[in-house]
Scaffold this motif. Structure first.
Motif, PDB file in Angstrom:
ATOM      1  N   MET A 187       0.865  -1.188   0.000  1.00  9.86           N
ATOM      2  CA  MET A 187       0.000   0.000   0.000  1.00  9.86           C
ATOM      3  C   MET A 187       0.898   1.233   0.000  1.00  9.86           C
ATOM      4  N   MET A 188       0.470   2.250  -0.746  1.00  8.03           N
ATOM      5  CA  MET A 188       1.176   3.529  -0.752  1.00  8.03           C
ATOM      6  C   MET A 188       0.153   4.663  -0.667  1.00  8.03           C
ATOM      7  N   MET A 189       0.431   5.659   0.159  1.00  7.59           N
ATOM      8  CA  MET A 189      -0.410   6.854   0.216  1.00  7.59           C
ATOM      9  C   MET A 189       0.480   8.090   0.158  1.00  7.59           C
ATOM     10  N   SER A 282       3.670  22.114  -1.054  1.00  8.12           N
ATOM     11  CA  SER A 282       3.263  21.964  -2.449  1.00  8.12           C
ATOM     12  C   SER A 282       2.165  22.976  -2.778  1.00  8.12           C
ATOM     13  N   PRO A 283       2.086  23.462  -4.015  1.00  7.90           N
ATOM     14  CA  PRO A 283       1.096  24.496  -4.379  1.00  7.90           C
ATOM     15  C   PRO A 283      -0.250  23.904  -4.767  1.00  7.90           C
ATOM     16  N   LEU A 284      -0.715  22.910  -4.026  1.00  4.84           N
ATOM     17  CA  LEU A 284      -1.982  22.258  -4.342  1.00  4.84           C
ATOM     18  C   LEU A 284      -2.385  21.401  -3.151  1.00  4.84           C
ATOM     19  N   PHE A 285      -3.580  20.800  -3.245  1.00  2.46           N
ATOM     20  CA  PHE A 285      -4.002  19.767  -2.313  1.00  2.46           C
ATOM     21  C   PHE A 285      -4.148  18.474  -3.117  1.00  2.46           C
ATOM     22  N   HIS A 286      -3.300  17.515  -2.836  1.00  2.00           N
ATOM     23  CA  HIS A 286      -3.330  16.254  -3.590  1.00  2.00           C
ATOM     24  C   HIS A 286      -3.081  15.099  -2.637  1.00  2.00           C
ATOM     25  N   GLU A 287      -3.920  14.075  -2.750  1.00  6.44           N
ATOM     26  CA  GLU A 287      -3.668  12.846  -2.005  1.00  6.44           C
ATOM     27  C   GLU A 287      -3.976  11.674  -2.920  1.00  6.44           C
ATOM     28  N   GLY A 300      -6.090   5.516  -6.851  1.00  4.08           N
ATOM     29  CA  GLY A 300      -7.037   6.631  -6.839  1.00  4.08           C
ATOM     30  C   GLY A 300      -6.382   7.889  -6.319  1.00  4.08           C
ATOM     31  N   TYR A 301      -6.960   9.030  -6.710  1.00  4.26           N
ATOM     32  CA  TYR A 301      -6.449  10.294  -6.180  1.00  4.26           C
ATOM     33  C   TYR A 301      -7.576  11.299  -6.015  1.00  4.26           C
ATOM     34  N   GLU A 302      -7.286  12.292  -5.207  1.00  4.41           N
ATOM     35  CA  GLU A 302      -8.149  13.459  -5.008  1.00  4.41           C
ATOM     36  C   GLU A 302      -7.253  14.663  -5.200  1.00  4.41           C
ATOM     37  N   THR A 314     -11.548  13.807  -8.596  1.00  2.00           N
ATOM     38  CA  THR A 314     -11.239  12.473  -8.081  1.00  2.00           C
ATOM     39  C   THR A 314     -11.085  11.484  -9.227  1.00  2.00           C
ATOM     40  N   HIS A 315     -10.337  10.436  -8.987  1.00  2.00           N
ATOM     41  CA  HIS A 315     -10.108   9.398  -9.981  1.00  2.00           C
ATOM     42  C   HIS A 315      -9.879   8.092  -9.238  1.00  2.00           C
ATOM     43  N   LEU A 316     -10.494   7.021  -9.712  1.00  2.60           N
ATOM     44  CA  LEU A 316     -10.280   5.703  -9.118  1.00  2.60           C
ATOM     45  C   LEU A 316     -10.253   4.673 -10.237  1.00  2.60           C
TER      46      LEU A 316
END
Length: 401
Positions: A187-189, A282-287, A300-302, A314-316
């Motif tokens: 798992m990676m986050m 970072s100049p954004l909100f990304h997870e 997936g990401y937000e 969002t993408h999954l």
């Protein structure tokens, strides 16, 4: 009453019902809320909980308490703008807010360092409690609160609402219920974002008051990794430091001392290996989240990058090669819910809180799960300080003895 009818007040906001007399309303009839909540802490997160309570509809905000008068004034202004005519009580002290006999539940969203003291007072009332994350600033205090909660007779829920975001609800469904990618092995986050925002008295810039970056912010992600792993952490190794943020920042003579980046590796007792990467300049909100199993891969990401062109936030995707169909989606909630706070997670956390009060079983975060999210963060902090791998059993024995 059906699910659509029960939540019809939400949908009525999009449709014209003003021409109807009250006696002609059924779908749009406003029901009397079943429960009354007091909000303890009227800052930014307090506003979010007020909005989620009112939007969900089965409870109402009865009153607020905050020793900071500017926070109270701004909360009252927000309530008047968002919910015209709704009157709330303002309490002069914590005890009065907790013991009001008209109130069913208490939502605690004060600065982290106040949680233990406020929980101790709140539990005297016997009311249902929703405690914002992190449940405490230290592992020992989190353990004490967990022990208190185990014998508590009413609902005691922890505000780890990321598990209710649309992205992670779908990921949990695919990985844990459908078993789409088989047995998870790695798992990676990632969380890349702006620095910590301003708070009253800037408490989030100081580890003593916040618990430190990994407890204050990253307990959400450790909660999610623990959920996906479905196991206890065996060992934790981490690196991190302060490269850019608040290096020269002082508040009332006190120098900021929080991390702005970290890499955390967790090995779980069932053999799953996980990693978490944090960057807070970072100049954004990304997870994002990547799960690899013995039958496929989930990613997936937000993302919110503040750019002018439109793309899904969002993408999954679930890829299983030749063994099963692939799936690519953009998980989301209705816009009003999505924009109500933490991408809709807070709204569904409130639904779970009300469901639990009504006697239903929910998947909301328990005090034990809140404790383990802090345990991973605390072990990571120790690893950063020592430069060594932390064995969780030894660490807990030492910290809790």
């Amino acid at each position: 009453m059906g699910e659509f009818e029960r939540h019809s007040t939400f949908f009525s906001g999009f449709l014209n019902s003003h021409y109807l007399r009250e006696k002609d309303k059924h779908i749009y009839k406003k029901e009397t809320p079943l429960y009354k909540f007091n909000i303890i802490g009227a800052g930014m997160i307090g506003h979010e909980h007020i909005k989620a309570t009112m939007l969900e509809g089965r409870a109402t905000v009865h009153g607020i308490y905050d020793p900071n008068q500017k926070s109270v004034k701004e909360a009252l202004h927000m309530i008047e703008e968002s919910f015209p005519g709704h009157v709330v009580h303002v309490y002069d002290d914590l005890k009065a807010a907790c013991e009001d006999s008209d109130v069913d539940g208490l939502i605690i969203c004060t600065p982290n360092y106040t949680h233990k003291e406020i929980v101790e007072e709140a539990m005297k009332s016997g009311k249902h409690i929703l405690l914002e994350k992190p449940m405490a600033t230290t592992l020992k205090d989190a353990w004490i609160i967990q022990q208190w909660a185990e014998s508590y007779q009413n609902v005691f829920q922890i505000g780890l609402q990321y598990r209710y975001k649309a992205l992670y609800q779908e990921a949990l469904y695919e990985a844990r219920e459908r078993n789409s990618i088989g047995n998870i092995k790695t798992m990676m986050m990632t969380e890349h974002r702006l620095p910590f925002l301003d708070k009253v008295e800037q408490w989030n810039k100081f580890s003593e008051l916040s618990g430190g970056t990994l407890i204050e912010k990253c307990c959400h992600y450790f909660d999610l990794l623990n959920l996906f792993a479905n196991a206890k952490p065996f060992s934790v190794y981490a690196t991190g430091g302060n490269a850019i943020n608040f290096k020269d920042f002082q508040y009332e003579g006190k120098k900021a001392d929080i991390l702005d980046h970290a890499n955390v590796i967790i090995i779980y007792e069932n053999g799953i290996h996980a990693s978490f990467n944090l960057c807070m300049f970072s100049p954004l909100f990304h997870e994002d989240l990547t799960l690899c199993g013995d039958r496929g891969r989930l990613y997936g990401y937000e993302n919110e990058d503040f750019l002018p062109y439109h793309k899904p936030s969002t993408h999954l995707e679930v890829l299983c090669g030749e063994s099963a169909p692939a799936k690519i989606t953009n998980p989301c909630y209705p816009e009003t819910i999505q924009n109500s706070g933490h991408n809709g997670g807070t709204y569904y956390e409130h639904r779970a809180f009300v469901d639990a009060i009504a006697g239903e079983k929910t998947k909301a975060a328990t005090p034990a799960e809140g404790f383990w999210s802090i345990a991973v963060a605390s072990a990571a902090d120790e690893s950063i300080q020592s430069g060594k791998v932390v064995n969780m059993r030894e660490f807990l024995d030492r910290q809790l003895s």
